[in-house]
Motif scaffolding. Structure first.
Motif, PDB file in Angstrom:
ATOM      1  N   ALA A 173       3.902   3.370  26.967  1.00  0.00           N
ATOM      2  CA  ALA A 173       3.796   4.762  26.525  1.00  0.00           C
ATOM      3  C   ALA A 173       4.246   5.645  27.678  1.00  0.00           C
ATOM      4  CB  ALA A 173       2.360   5.084  26.138  1.00  0.00           C
ATOM      5  N   ASP A 174       4.937   6.748  27.373  1.00  0.00           N
ATOM      6  CA  ASP A 174       5.342   7.687  28.409  1.00  0.00           C
ATOM      7  C   ASP A 174       4.168   8.542  28.858  1.00  0.00           C
ATOM      8  OD1 ASP A 174       8.155   7.088  28.676  1.00  0.00           O
ATOM      9  OD2 ASP A 174       8.325   7.803  26.614  1.00  0.00           O
ATOM     10  N   TYR A 175       3.224   8.780  27.945  1.00  0.00           N
ATOM     11  CA  TYR A 175       2.006   9.466  28.349  1.00  0.00           C
ATOM     12  C   TYR A 175       0.842   9.079  27.461  1.00  0.00           C
ATOM     13  CZ  TYR A 175       2.647  13.204  24.762  1.00  0.00           C
ATOM     14  OH  TYR A 175       2.796  13.925  23.603  1.00  0.00           O
ATOM     15  N   VAL A 176      -0.352   9.240  28.031  1.00  0.00           N
ATOM     16  CA  VAL A 176      -1.600   9.019  27.317  1.00  0.00           C
ATOM     17  C   VAL A 176      -2.277  10.373  27.223  1.00  0.00           C
ATOM     18  CG1 VAL A 176      -3.876   7.929  27.383  1.00  0.00           C
ATOM     19  CG2 VAL A 176      -1.858   6.652  28.122  1.00  0.00           C
ATOM     20  N   ILE A 219       4.240   7.952  22.756  1.00  0.00           N
ATOM     21  CA  ILE A 219       3.006   8.674  23.003  1.00  0.00           C
ATOM     22  C   ILE A 219       1.840   7.803  22.585  1.00  0.00           C
ATOM     23  CG2 ILE A 219       1.677  10.758  22.495  1.00  0.00           C
ATOM     24  CD1 ILE A 219       4.453  11.928  21.540  1.00  0.00           C
ATOM     25  N   MET A 220       0.889   7.607  23.493  1.00  0.00           N
ATOM     26  CA  MET A 220      -0.280   6.817  23.139  1.00  0.00           C
ATOM     27  C   MET A 220      -1.483   7.735  23.161  1.00  0.00           C
ATOM     28  SD  MET A 220      -1.759   3.270  24.691  1.00  0.00           S
ATOM     29  CE  MET A 220      -2.338   3.902  26.240  1.00  0.00           C
ATOM     30  N   GLU A 221      -2.214   7.773  22.074  1.00  0.00           N
ATOM     31  CA  GLU A 221      -3.436   8.546  22.018  1.00  0.00           C
ATOM     32  C   GLU A 221      -4.599   7.592  22.161  1.00  0.00           C
ATOM     33  OE1 GLU A 221      -3.473  11.114  18.651  1.00  0.00           O
ATOM     34  OE2 GLU A 221      -1.480  11.859  19.084  1.00  0.00           O
ATOM     35  N   GLU A 222      -5.690   8.062  22.759  1.00  0.00           N
ATOM     36  CA  GLU A 222      -6.826   7.185  22.999  1.00  0.00           C
ATOM     37  C   GLU A 222      -7.351   6.633  21.682  1.00  0.00           C
ATOM     38  OE1 GLU A 222     -11.130   7.073  25.190  1.00  0.00           O
ATOM     39  OE2 GLU A 222     -10.049   8.932  25.113  1.00  0.00           O
ATOM     40  N   THR A 254       3.030   5.424  33.356  1.00  0.00           N
ATOM     41  CA  THR A 254       2.563   6.266  32.262  1.00  0.00           C
ATOM     42  C   THR A 254       1.761   7.441  32.821  1.00  0.00           C
ATOM     43  OG1 THR A 254       2.467   4.341  30.827  1.00  0.00           O
ATOM     44  CG2 THR A 254       1.215   6.267  30.134  1.00  0.00           C
ATOM     45  N   VAL A 255       1.963   8.611  32.264  1.00  0.00           N
ATOM     46  CA  VAL A 255       1.325   9.848  32.722  1.00  0.00           C
ATOM     47  C   VAL A 255       0.091  10.131  31.865  1.00  0.00           C
ATOM     48  CG1 VAL A 255       1.670  12.350  32.980  1.00  0.00           C
ATOM     49  CG2 VAL A 255       3.551  10.765  33.470  1.00  0.00           C
ATOM     50  N   PHE A 256      -0.979  10.612  32.513  1.00  0.00           N
ATOM     51  CA  PHE A 256      -2.171  11.053  31.799  1.00  0.00           C
ATOM     52  C   PHE A 256      -2.026  12.546  31.565  1.00  0.00           C
ATOM     53  CE2 PHE A 256      -6.524  12.700  31.610  1.00  0.00           C
ATOM     54  CZ  PHE A 256      -7.013  11.917  30.583  1.00  0.00           C
ATOM     55  N   VAL A 257      -2.221  12.997  30.326  1.00  0.00           N
ATOM     56  CA  VAL A 257      -2.031  14.398  29.950  1.00  0.00           C
ATOM     57  C   VAL A 257      -3.323  14.942  29.357  1.00  0.00           C
ATOM     58  CG1 VAL A 257      -0.734  15.974  28.448  1.00  0.00           C
ATOM     59  CG2 VAL A 257       0.429  14.015  29.494  1.00  0.00           C
ATOM     60  N   ILE A 260     -11.330  11.153  31.942  1.00  0.00           N
ATOM     61  CA  ILE A 260     -10.169  10.265  31.963  1.00  0.00           C
ATOM     62  C   ILE A 260     -10.388   9.191  30.902  1.00  0.00           C
ATOM     63  CG2 ILE A 260      -8.743   8.704  33.352  1.00  0.00           C
ATOM     64  CD1 ILE A 260      -8.732  11.560  34.449  1.00  0.00           C
ATOM     65  N   SER A 261      -9.464   9.056  29.985  1.00  0.00           N
ATOM     66  CA  SER A 261      -9.569   8.066  28.921  1.00  0.00           C
ATOM     67  C   SER A 261      -9.785   6.677  29.505  1.00  0.00           C
ATOM     68  CB  SER A 261      -8.282   8.042  28.091  1.00  0.00           C
ATOM     69  OG  SER A 261      -7.970   9.301  27.598  1.00  0.00           O
ATOM     70  N   LYS A 262     -10.659   5.906  28.871  1.00  0.00           N
ATOM     71  CA  LYS A 262     -10.956   4.560  29.376  1.00  0.00           C
ATOM     72  C   LYS A 262      -9.705   3.695  29.405  1.00  0.00           C
ATOM     73  CE  LYS A 262     -12.435   3.050  24.849  1.00  0.00           C
ATOM     74  NZ  LYS A 262     -13.529   2.796  23.978  1.00  0.00           N
ATOM     75  N   ASP A 263      -8.818   3.883  28.441  1.00  0.00           N
ATOM     76  CA  ASP A 263      -7.596   3.085  28.411  1.00  0.00           C
ATOM     77  C   ASP A 263      -6.642   3.437  29.551  1.00  0.00           C
ATOM     78  OD1 ASP A 263      -8.313   1.581  26.161  1.00  0.00           O
ATOM     79  OD2 ASP A 263      -7.676   3.204  24.844  1.00  0.00           O
ATOM     80  N   TYR A 264      -6.741   4.659  30.068  1.00  0.00           N
ATOM     81  CA  TYR A 264      -5.918   5.030  31.219  1.00  0.00           C
ATOM     82  C   TYR A 264      -6.650   4.689  32.516  1.00  0.00           C
ATOM     83  CZ  TYR A 264      -2.388   7.378  33.955  1.00  0.00           C
ATOM     84  OH  TYR A 264      -1.372   7.626  34.844  1.00  0.00           O
TER      85      TYR A 264
END
Length: 187
Positions: free
Chosen positions: A9-12, A171-174, A39-42, A59-63
């Protein structure tokens, strides 16, 4: 569409952050301009992220799992120019799987005059010290000043918006139920 194992994913997007189509375009264009290798955290800044008594950034657990420490400790946030640094505490609560930046996060917010609606992008710094993260802000409006505290702030987003660019971004969403959702909307 639902995918169990996305390639990259390019961002989470952080939990409870919602990007409008215009914000997605700004984020996508900016990520493609800076070309991070990770991958960038947004996160879209909300009141809980910027107002005392105890603002924090969740911060999302997956990130957090692949990119942050596996225990509570201080981390370093730095500007792209590496001229300014902040050392918030990365707080990890294992029982609830909550991860957040606290403490000097307030200093970061104040020093950079972060406002509700601003978009914060962060990712591990390349070739930097362990647990050091590069942070960018995309201003909610062009009324913010540019260059506060020597920090690179993008107001407005660079004018690169093309259908081809956006279609190449993942795009990856939590996930909420253990399934990773890859946003199929592409322009």
């Amino acid at each position: 569409m639902i995918f169990r194992h996305p390639q990259k994913a390019d961002y989470v997007l952080s939990y409870r952050s919602i990007l409008s189509e215009a914000q997605k375009e700004r984020v996508i264009a900016f990520i493609q301009e800076i070309q991070p290798k990770i991958t960038v955290f947004v996160a879209v800044m909300q009141k809980r992220n910027i107002q005392p008594p105890g603002p924090f950034l969740g911060i999302s657990k997956d990130y957090a799992f692949p990119h942050f420490p596996h225990r509570s400790t201080n981390v370093t946030l730095q500007t792209p120019s590496k001229r300014s640094e902040w050392h918030p505490k990365f707080y990890k609560r294992n029982a609830s799987r909550k991860n957040m930046l606290m403490g000097q996060w307030l200093d970061f917010v104040r020093d950079n005059r972060v406002q509700e609606g601003d978009i914060c992008l962060l990712f591990p710094a390349e070739g930097g010290k362990r647990y050091t993260y590069t942070v960018y802000l995309l201003c909610a409006s062009a009324t913010h000043s540019i260059g506060r505290a020597g920090f690179q702030i993008v107001c407005p987003c660079p004018g690169r918006s093309s259908a081809k660019m956006a279609s190449e971004v993942h795009i990856m969403e939590e996930p909420t139920n253990g399934i990773i959702y890859l946003n199929p909307k592409r322009r």
